[in-house]
Motif scaffolding. Structure first.
Motif, PDB file in Angstrom:
ATOM      1  N   GLY A   1      61.058 -73.096  -1.255  1.00  0.00           N
ATOM      2  CA  GLY A   1      61.579 -72.002  -2.058  1.00  0.00           C
ATOM      3  C   GLY A   1      60.467 -71.057  -2.475  1.00  0.00           C
ATOM      4  O   GLY A   1      59.354 -71.500  -2.775  1.00  0.00           O
ATOM      5  N   SER A   2      60.778 -69.767  -2.498  1.00  0.00           N
ATOM      6  CA  SER A   2      59.764 -68.784  -2.897  1.00  0.00           C
ATOM      7  C   SER A   2      60.430 -67.508  -3.389  1.00  0.00           C
ATOM      8  O   SER A   2      61.435 -67.074  -2.819  1.00  0.00           O
ATOM      9  N   PRO A   3      59.861 -66.882  -4.410  1.00  0.00           N
ATOM     10  CA  PRO A   3      60.266 -65.504  -4.695  1.00  0.00           C
ATOM     11  C   PRO A   3      59.729 -64.604  -3.596  1.00  0.00           C
ATOM     12  O   PRO A   3      58.844 -65.013  -2.823  1.00  0.00           O
ATOM     13  N   VAL A   4      60.254 -63.416  -3.512  1.00  0.00           N
ATOM     14  CA  VAL A   4      59.813 -62.459  -2.489  1.00  0.00           C
ATOM     15  C   VAL A   4      58.907 -61.425  -3.134  1.00  0.00           C
ATOM     16  O   VAL A   4      59.298 -60.737  -4.076  1.00  0.00           O
ATOM     17  N   TYR A   5      57.683 -61.331  -2.617  1.00  0.00           N
ATOM     18  CA  TYR A   5      56.714 -60.348  -3.090  1.00  0.00           C
ATOM     19  C   TYR A   5      56.436 -59.370  -1.946  1.00  0.00           C
ATOM     20  O   TYR A   5      55.881 -59.768  -0.919  1.00  0.00           O
ATOM     21  N   PHE A   6      56.845 -58.131  -2.105  1.00  0.00           N
ATOM     22  CA  PHE A   6      56.610 -57.105  -1.091  1.00  0.00           C
ATOM     23  C   PHE A   6      57.134 -57.512   0.282  1.00  0.00           C
ATOM     24  O   PHE A   6      56.503 -57.267   1.308  1.00  0.00           O
ATOM     25  N   GLY A   7      58.286 -58.156   0.297  1.00  0.00           N
ATOM     26  CA  GLY A   7      58.929 -58.504   1.556  1.00  0.00           C
ATOM     27  C   GLY A   7      58.500 -59.819   2.169  1.00  0.00           C
ATOM     28  O   GLY A   7      58.940 -60.152   3.267  1.00  0.00           O
ATOM     29  N   TYR A   8      57.676 -60.585   1.463  1.00  0.00           N
ATOM     30  CA  TYR A   8      57.160 -61.835   2.024  1.00  0.00           C
ATOM     31  C   TYR A   8      57.209 -62.950   0.979  1.00  0.00           C
ATOM     32  O   TYR A   8      57.289 -62.685  -0.222  1.00  0.00           O
ATOM     33  N   PRO A   9      57.121 -64.214   1.426  1.00  0.00           N
ATOM     34  CA  PRO A   9      56.970 -65.306   0.465  1.00  0.00           C
ATOM     35  C   PRO A   9      55.645 -65.164  -0.276  1.00  0.00           C
ATOM     36  O   PRO A   9      54.769 -64.398   0.144  1.00  0.00           O
ATOM     37  N   THR A  10      55.478 -65.924  -1.343  1.00  0.00           N
ATOM     38  CA  THR A  10      54.205 -65.907  -2.060  1.00  0.00           C
ATOM     39  C   THR A  10      53.066 -66.379  -1.156  1.00  0.00           C
ATOM     40  O   THR A  10      53.293 -67.060  -0.151  1.00  0.00           O
ATOM     41  N   ALA A  11      51.849 -66.039  -1.535  1.00  0.00           N
ATOM     42  CA  ALA A  11      50.680 -66.457  -0.753  1.00  0.00           C
ATOM     43  C   ALA A  11      50.593 -67.976  -0.670  1.00  0.00           C
ATOM     44  O   ALA A  11      50.238 -68.535   0.377  1.00  0.00           O
ATOM     45  N   SER A  12      50.937 -68.660  -1.752  1.00  0.00           N
ATOM     46  CA  SER A  12      50.888 -70.125  -1.743  1.00  0.00           C
ATOM     47  C   SER A  12      51.920 -70.708  -0.787  1.00  0.00           C
ATOM     48  O   SER A  12      51.639 -71.667  -0.063  1.00  0.00           O
ATOM     49  N   ALA A  13      53.129 -70.138  -0.785  1.00  0.00           N
ATOM     50  CA  ALA A  13      54.161 -70.618   0.132  1.00  0.00           C
ATOM     51  C   ALA A  13      53.752 -70.374   1.578  1.00  0.00           C
ATOM     52  O   ALA A  13      53.950 -71.234   2.450  1.00  0.00           O
ATOM     53  N   ARG A  14      53.166 -69.222   1.824  1.00  0.00           N
ATOM     54  CA  ARG A  14      52.740 -68.896   3.185  1.00  0.00           C
ATOM     55  C   ARG A  14      51.613 -69.834   3.634  1.00  0.00           C
ATOM     56  O   ARG A  14      51.599 -70.307   4.781  1.00  0.00           O
ATOM     57  N   ALA A  15      50.669 -70.108   2.727  1.00  0.00           N
ATOM     58  CA  ALA A  15      49.576 -71.025   3.062  1.00  0.00           C
ATOM     59  C   ALA A  15      50.116 -72.415   3.374  1.00  0.00           C
ATOM     60  O   ALA A  15      49.656 -73.073   4.316  1.00  0.00           O
ATOM     61  N   PHE A  16      51.095 -72.859   2.598  1.00  0.00           N
ATOM     62  CA  PHE A  16      51.717 -74.158   2.867  1.00  0.00           C
ATOM     63  C   PHE A  16      52.360 -74.178   4.251  1.00  0.00           C
ATOM     64  O   PHE A  16      52.191 -75.145   5.011  1.00  0.00           O
ATOM     65  N   LEU A  17      53.089 -73.131   4.586  1.00  0.00           N
ATOM     66  CA  LEU A  17      53.756 -73.077   5.894  1.00  0.00           C
ATOM     67  C   LEU A  17      52.744 -73.102   7.036  1.00  0.00           C
ATOM     68  O   LEU A  17      52.964 -73.752   8.064  1.00  0.00           O
TER      69      LEU A  17
END
Length: 219
Positions: A86-102
């Motif tokens: 789960g992630s909020p959307v920041y500027f059209g993308y997941p958070t930096a932490s969510a992206r790093a996890f992925l």
């Protein structure tokens, strides 16, 4: 059956966390043992391009070899039968932490083979849950389905199945009068939270059930 839920929001007990909790309830109802990880509780990096997971005859077994505070969560994900991020959307993308996890989750499971890029033998149902201040119509205009859909596509290529669930026009502040946000009407936002967000929570609950049932062995 293990179901891992990963909160990529810096906020607890707010929109994304509540959606994940509802999905966890659905997963539990379907027979899974849910576990929740808060990414912002730990300091970690995204992929560091060490390529240890791509060394010939290596022993990472699909797990990121770089060890830091994220490693325990990645180990849980490697053992999970269902994974929901789960992630909020920041500027059209997941958070930096969510992206790093992925990045750390998926790259070790990517196989650079001709005609086959999926290393994992079994299918692990996955999903992305997004919450956003943006109304659905505006999100469509900003190409959010395309931008956010890329993560579901990557998860499906990696794990064999993925879904996306979005909660739009969410209640962003507990007290709108404190913030300089004149484009938002607090009464409209409150109405949306009262009328629509319960539906979003029900959708998350059904998602949790559906993923667990999909992961269950078929007779």
């Amino acid at each position: 059956m293990k179901a891992l839920f990963v909160n990529g929001s810096p906020r607890k007990n707010w929109n994304t966390h509540k959606m994940l909790e509802s999905a966890m309830e659905g997963a539990a109802e379907a027979g899974a043992v849910p576990d929740l990880a808060h990414l912002y509780d730990s300091a970690f990096k995204g992929c560091v391009s060490c390529f240890a997971c791509k060394v010939r005859n290596g022993r990472t077994e699909g797990l990121c070899a770089f060890r830091d505070a994220l490693t325990p969560t990645l180990e849980k994900a490697r053992e999970a039968d269902v994974i929901v991020v789960g992630s909020p959307v920041y500027f059209g993308y997941p958070t930096a932490s969510a992206r790093a996890f992925l990045e750390r989750l998926m790259y070790p499971l990517l196989a650079y083979k001709v005609g086959e890029m999926r290393l994992l033998a079994k299918t692990v149902p996955t999903a992305m849950i997004y919450t956003m201040n943006c109304p659905e119509k505006l999100a469509d205009q900003l190409d959010y389905p395309l931008l956010l859909g890329a993560n579901a596509d990557a998860l499906e290529r990696t794990f064999g199945y993925s879904e996306t669930l979005c909660a739009y026009d969410t209640y962003q502040f507990s007290d709108y009068s404190r913030y300089d946000v004149p484009m938002f009407n607090e009464k409209d936002k409150a109405r949306q939270r009262e009328e629509q967000f319960p539906r979003d929570l029900r959708n998350a609950r059904e998602l949790g059930k559906r993923l667990v049932r999909k992961a269950a062995p078929q007779d």
